[in-house]
Scaffold this active site. Structure first.
Site, short mmCIF file in Angstrom:
data_model
loop_
_atom_site.label_atom_id
_atom_site.label_comp_id
_atom_site.label_asym_id
_atom_site.label_seq_id
_atom_site.Cartn_x
_atom_site.Cartn_y
_atom_site.Cartn_z
N ARG A 98 0.83 -1.21 0.00
CA ARG A 98 0.00 0.00 0.00
C ARG A 98 0.86 1.25 0.00
O ARG A 98 0.57 2.22 -0.69
CB ARG A 98 -0.95 -0.04 1.18
CG ARG A 98 -2.06 -1.07 0.97
CD ARG A 98 -2.74 -1.49 2.26
NE ARG A 98 -3.80 -2.45 1.98
CZ ARG A 98 -3.61 -3.75 1.80
NH1 ARG A 98 -2.37 -4.25 1.89
NH2 ARG A 98 -4.61 -4.55 1.53
N ASP A 155 -6.66 -14.44 1.75
CA ASP A 155 -7.77 -13.82 2.47
C ASP A 155 -8.65 -13.00 1.53
O ASP A 155 -8.24 -12.58 0.46
CB ASP A 155 -7.24 -12.92 3.59
CG ASP A 155 -6.39 -11.77 3.05
OD1 ASP A 155 -5.52 -12.04 2.21
OD2 ASP A 155 -6.60 -10.62 3.47
N GLU A 156 -9.87 -12.78 1.96
CA GLU A 156 -10.81 -11.85 1.35
C GLU A 156 -10.91 -12.02 -0.17
O GLU A 156 -10.82 -11.06 -0.94
CB GLU A 156 -10.42 -10.41 1.69
CG GLU A 156 -10.47 -10.12 3.19
CD GLU A 156 -10.02 -8.72 3.55
OE1 GLU A 156 -10.49 -8.20 4.57
OE2 GLU A 156 -9.19 -8.15 2.82
N TRP A 169 -6.12 -14.19 11.82
CA TRP A 169 -6.26 -12.74 11.98
C TRP A 169 -7.67 -12.30 12.31
O TRP A 169 -7.86 -11.25 12.92
CB TRP A 169 -5.78 -12.02 10.71
CG TRP A 169 -6.72 -12.09 9.54
CD1 TRP A 169 -6.80 -13.09 8.63
CD2 TRP A 169 -7.69 -11.12 9.14
NE1 TRP A 169 -7.76 -12.82 7.68
CE2 TRP A 169 -8.33 -11.60 7.97
CE3 TRP A 169 -8.10 -9.88 9.66
CZ2 TRP A 169 -9.35 -10.90 7.33
CZ3 TRP A 169 -9.12 -9.19 9.01
CH2 TRP A 169 -9.72 -9.69 7.85
N TYR A 215 -3.37 -5.81 15.51
CA TYR A 215 -3.26 -4.97 14.32
C TYR A 215 -2.69 -3.62 14.74
O TYR A 215 -3.38 -2.80 15.33
CB TYR A 215 -4.62 -4.83 13.63
CG TYR A 215 -4.83 -5.85 12.54
CD1 TYR A 215 -4.33 -7.14 12.66
CD2 TYR A 215 -5.51 -5.53 11.37
CE1 TYR A 215 -4.51 -8.08 11.66
CE2 TYR A 215 -5.70 -6.46 10.36
CZ TYR A 215 -5.20 -7.74 10.51
OH TYR A 215 -5.37 -8.67 9.52
N PHE A 216 -1.43 -3.40 14.40
CA PHE A 216 -0.75 -2.19 14.83
C PHE A 216 -1.07 -0.99 13.93
O PHE A 216 -0.56 0.11 14.18
CB PHE A 216 0.76 -2.42 14.90
CG PHE A 216 1.22 -3.16 16.13
CD1 PHE A 216 0.31 -3.72 17.02
CD2 PHE A 216 2.57 -3.30 16.42
CE1 PHE A 216 0.73 -4.40 18.16
CE2 PHE A 216 3.00 -3.98 17.54
CZ PHE A 216 2.08 -4.52 18.42
N TRP A 249 -0.42 -2.88 8.66
CA TRP A 249 -0.89 -2.51 7.32
C TRP A 249 -0.71 -1.02 7.12
O TRP A 249 -0.79 -0.24 8.07
CB TRP A 249 -2.36 -2.91 7.15
CG TRP A 249 -2.61 -4.36 7.42
CD1 TRP A 249 -3.09 -4.92 8.55
CD2 TRP A 249 -2.36 -5.45 6.52
NE1 TRP A 249 -3.17 -6.28 8.43
CE2 TRP A 249 -2.72 -6.64 7.19
CE3 TRP A 249 -1.87 -5.54 5.21
CZ2 TRP A 249 -2.61 -7.89 6.60
CZ3 TRP A 249 -1.76 -6.78 4.62
CH2 TRP A 249 -2.13 -7.95 5.31
N THR A 250 -0.49 -0.59 5.87
CA THR A 250 -0.02 0.78 5.67
C THR A 250 -0.95 1.63 4.79
O THR A 250 -0.49 2.52 4.09
CB THR A 250 1.40 0.77 5.08
OG1 THR A 250 1.40 0.06 3.83
CG2 THR A 250 2.39 0.13 6.03
N GLU A 251 -2.26 1.36 4.84
CA GLU A 251 -3.17 2.25 4.12
C GLU A 251 -2.95 3.71 4.49
O GLU A 251 -2.98 4.59 3.64
CB GLU A 251 -4.63 1.87 4.42
CG GLU A 251 -5.12 0.63 3.71
CD GLU A 251 -4.98 -0.61 4.56
OE1 GLU A 251 -5.63 -1.62 4.26
OE2 GLU A 251 -4.20 -0.58 5.54
#
Length: 761
Positions: free
Chosen positions: A165, A325-326, A392, A417-418, A467-469
């Site tokens: 991301r 996933d997803e 997760w 989830y950091f 995660w880096t959104e």
């Protein structure tokens, strides 16, 4: 004899602590599993020698200590292979049982650090470095005589960094690895591939990095909205980057020197827009827009096998993560090739087709001497017999997999989830989703009681995911990691019987100074002031309690709205008040502000007699706490999942507040929320506030039309009005809902209005 020992312990209490009690000095994170202190001290001087074998591995660790003493104490130590006194000995011994275990002893002869391998010795060195830092406390490298016998509770102690991301250059990745190493973490999960960025060089398919590593930057849109892969030199504004194979090898080697395994993730069968926009022939529609590989196309499997064949030689670790996933399965259900595959393989539904996909790839990965690991969705339709599950979506997937006899890494979104907020303040930097505080992470236990006793060995350990959104810089990465990684390290390393939350809080306060000396950007969120308001019915007044998560350091405050300083009032007892107050509070550590301030107005105008009549009822899933939620002195934060928001779809927010008695008022205010990037909640188009003394004749004190804001980031819009002081018994508030979401919105359907905390004075 026992009495003599107790007396001896008492007489030396000022100098050193009793056996097994750690002196209040710098503390060690993660907490060693056995630490014993004795009378006496040893001081490292320029005459002290570092003794080790002549191997490259031993010399590398010895040189780490040479650099440490030079940098921290301006002491230049020599190295030697000759055993001697006044030395720091780095030793290998078969008597140490565990490969990651170490023994550290300080005596009048010096320091000895012993491991079964240099992996353990390296961890002993990290402990030694912590005992001699921060420089703010340790001016002379003097150590108490002690014995430490230490080994980790879990073998998997990891962190995942998403570089799809937002891309982080290799030097930034190395800094993340350094932070892991100082905390004795041993797994770095590198999320190299996702739907909006391909980050690893693949020679056979050069378009993956020529095009898939770059995306068009589009105004008013987040990267995942209307994603479009492009070329770096396309002429449009682009964002991206990738790692060459040389970069990968360099990072993997750097991690290996710190005894950290690197686990690559090559996403499949979903989250693959970046790859499929480069090679659309492997998607169901031939365009790649679905981001899902065609499960009926043998070419798609060959494509992924070719990629894995190039990835495997770069990563020595036994695992390869495939995501899984997803997966958007609708494209499979609309695809003739996929339908034929289901018919040929006697598969009943899309979940079984996903299982077929994962099992087929697992066989190939196993042929390359690797183990397949995936997120817990790979359980759907049937799990490959050799697969390892990373859970997760809570603990449930991990519990199911472990009880089936599969290895599991617990990585539940709550608390690991950091990318989620670690503080409640509205001033926290952008984050994604919920709230995972420091002590919530500390309390993490990867082995739920419901796992059968004979299956618990399948829980390998735990892992945080970043995660880096919303995260674009290394500084922000560090902020989201620290100090939560410190808490996770103790949760995964230290035996639960040796964990002590009160001691950890004292240690983390000292750890902050280590972070400062290393120039790491850490969060002070656990020290940001929080609050609780209690209505005292008997006295008809209110009590405000100020606190922070750790319960340490000074909180100073003002009640006139001015910014607090070190000279402002020190909070020492709950504040009682009978009229509205503007509170501005700040925690101070060593005389300087830390964390974010608390800026709130707390009302007194709503008592037990007050009631609210709603023209349109709020949605039960977003009640905010019920009819009294609008004035319960609990402010919602800028997150759609904050339980204090009260919301309703499509219809206007319209309430009549009956105060139950006359109040002399001159101010009314309330908050509204919008987060286009993640919700259907939008600001109202108009806000009207009216007041009345008799409930029949109303006077409008605010009628404001709001401009549409297209910003994707979360917004709290404060609406307030001041007027001449007068008697008020009723307040009517109307907020116009726009009804339907506008065409440009990333979602379709009804717009929502979220509202919270009406305040008066």
């Amino acid at each position: 004899m026992k009495i003599f020992k107790q007396l001896l312990c008492f007489f030396f209490l000022v100098m050193v602590s009793c056996k097994n009690e750690e002196p209040v000095k710098t503390g060690i994170i993660p907490q060693p599993n056995l630490i014993e202190y004795q009378q006496g001290t040893f001081t490292v001087t320029e005459n002290t020698v570092i003794v080790s074998e002549n191997s490259e591995e031993a010399k590398r660790i010895a040189n780490e200590l040479v650099t440490f003493f030079d940098k921290n104490f301006s002491i230049k130590l020599n190295t030697s292979t000759k055993i001697q006194n006044n030395a720091i000995h780095l030793k290998i011994s078969e008597e140490v049982e565990h490969n990651e275990a170490y023994q550290l002893k300080v005596s009048n002869k010096g320091v000895s650090i012993t491991g079964k391998s240099y992996h353990g010795v390296f961890y002993g060195v990290q402990t030694l470095k912590q005992m001699l830092t921060p420089k703010a406390l340790i001016k002379v490298p003097t150590l108490n005589f002690m014995n430490i016998n230490d080994a980790p509770e879990f073998g998997w102690r990891g962190l995942m960094l998403d570089v799809s991301r937002h891309f982080f250059p290799k030097d930034s990745v190395k800094e993340v690895i350094d932070i892991l190493a100082m905390h004795k973490m041993n797994k770095f999960h590198w999320h190299l591939v996702d739907g909006i960025g391909w980050r690893i060089q693949i020679d056979k398919y050069p378009e993956l990095t020529k095009k898939g590593a770059w995306r068009k930057v589009k105004e008013h849109k987040k990267p995942w909205e209307d994603y479009e892969a492009t070329y770096k030199d396309s002429g449009a504004e682009v964002y991206g980057g990738f790692y060459t194979k040389a970069d990968i090898k360099e990072v993997v080697a750097y991690a290996a020197e710190r005894y950290i395994d690197v686990i690559p993730e090559i996403e499949m069968p979903g989250h693959s827009e970046a790859a499929l926009q480069c090679y659309p022939e492997f998607s169901c529609d031939g365009e790649g827009t679905s981001g899902v590989y065609c499960a009926g196309n043998d070419g798609a499997f060959e494509f992924l096998q070719d990629i894995i064949s190039e990835v495997v030689p770069l990563f020595p670790n036994e695992y390869l993560h495939i995501g899984g996933d997803e997966v958007g399965k609708q494209s499979w259900l609309n695809c003739k090739k996929c339908q034929k595959r289901m018919l040929d393989e006697n598969l009943e539904n899309a979940e079984e087709l996903q299982s077929y996909f994962v099992k087929r790839m697992e066989k190939f990965i196993y042929s390359k001497n690797k183990k397949l690991m995936g997120w817990d969705e790979i359980l759907e339709g049937g799990l490959p017999e050799r697969a390892t599950v990373m859970s997760w979506r809570g603990f449930e997937g991990g519990i199911e997999a472990a009880n089936m006899g599969h290895d599991v890494v617990m990585s539940p979104g709550s608390p690991l989830y950091f990318d989620h907020n670690q503080g409640k303040s509205e001033f926290e930097p952008p984050s994604w989703g919920g709230y995972n505080s420091l002590l919530k992470v500390y309390d993490f236990n990867p082995v739920p009681d419901v796992i059968a006793a004979d299956k618990r060995h399948h829980i390998l350990g735990g892992q945080a995911n970043l995660w880096t959104e919303q995260i674009k810089t290394l500084s922000h990465v560090q902020y989201m990691m620290l100090p939560r990684l410190s808490a996770l390290s103790e949760a995964l390393w230290t035996n639960p019987n040796q964990k002590n939350k009160e001691k950890f809080i004292k240690k983390i306060d000292i750890h902050f100074d280590r972070f400062k000396e290393l120039s790491y950007n850490f969060a002070g969120s656990a020290l940001s002031p929080d609050y609780e308001v209690v209505y005292n019915k008997a006295d008809n007044d209110f009590t405000l309690v100020l606190k922070n998560e750790l319960g340490i350091n000074e909180i100073r405050y003002t009640l006139d709205g001015s910014e607090p300083s070190i000279n402002s009032a020190l909070y020492s007892a709950p504040i009682r008040y009978t009229k509205a107050i503007n509170v501005h509070a700040q925690t101070f550590r060593k005389g300087k502000p830390i964390g974010y301030p608390l800026k709130k107005m707390f009302s007194t105008g709503f008592g037990d007699k007050c009631k609210v009549t709603y023209t349109h009822p709020y949605n039960e899933s977003y009640s905010g706490g019920g009819d009294k939620a609008l004035f319960n002195n609990k402010y919602a934060n800028p997150r759609g999942d904050d339980p204090n928001w009260q919301g309703l779809p499509k219809k206007d927010f319209e309430v009549l507040i009956d105060l139950g008695e006359h109040n002399s008022l001159s101010f009314v205010g309330l908050n509204f929320f919008q987060h286009i990037g993640a919700t259907s909640v939008m600001l109202p188009t108009q806000v009207i506030i009216s007041i009345s003394e008799d409930g029949k004749t109303f006077k409008t004190v605010l009628n404001k039309t709001l401009e549409t804001v297209k910003d994707r980031d979360p917004i709290i819009k404060r609406m307030e009005t001041e007027f001449d002081k007068q008697d008020v018994s009723f307040i009517k508030i109307t907020a116009k809902n726009r009804g339907k979401l506008p065409d440009w919105h990333i979602r379709k359907g009804d717009a929502w209005v979220f509202v919270d905390e009406v305040t008066v004075k």
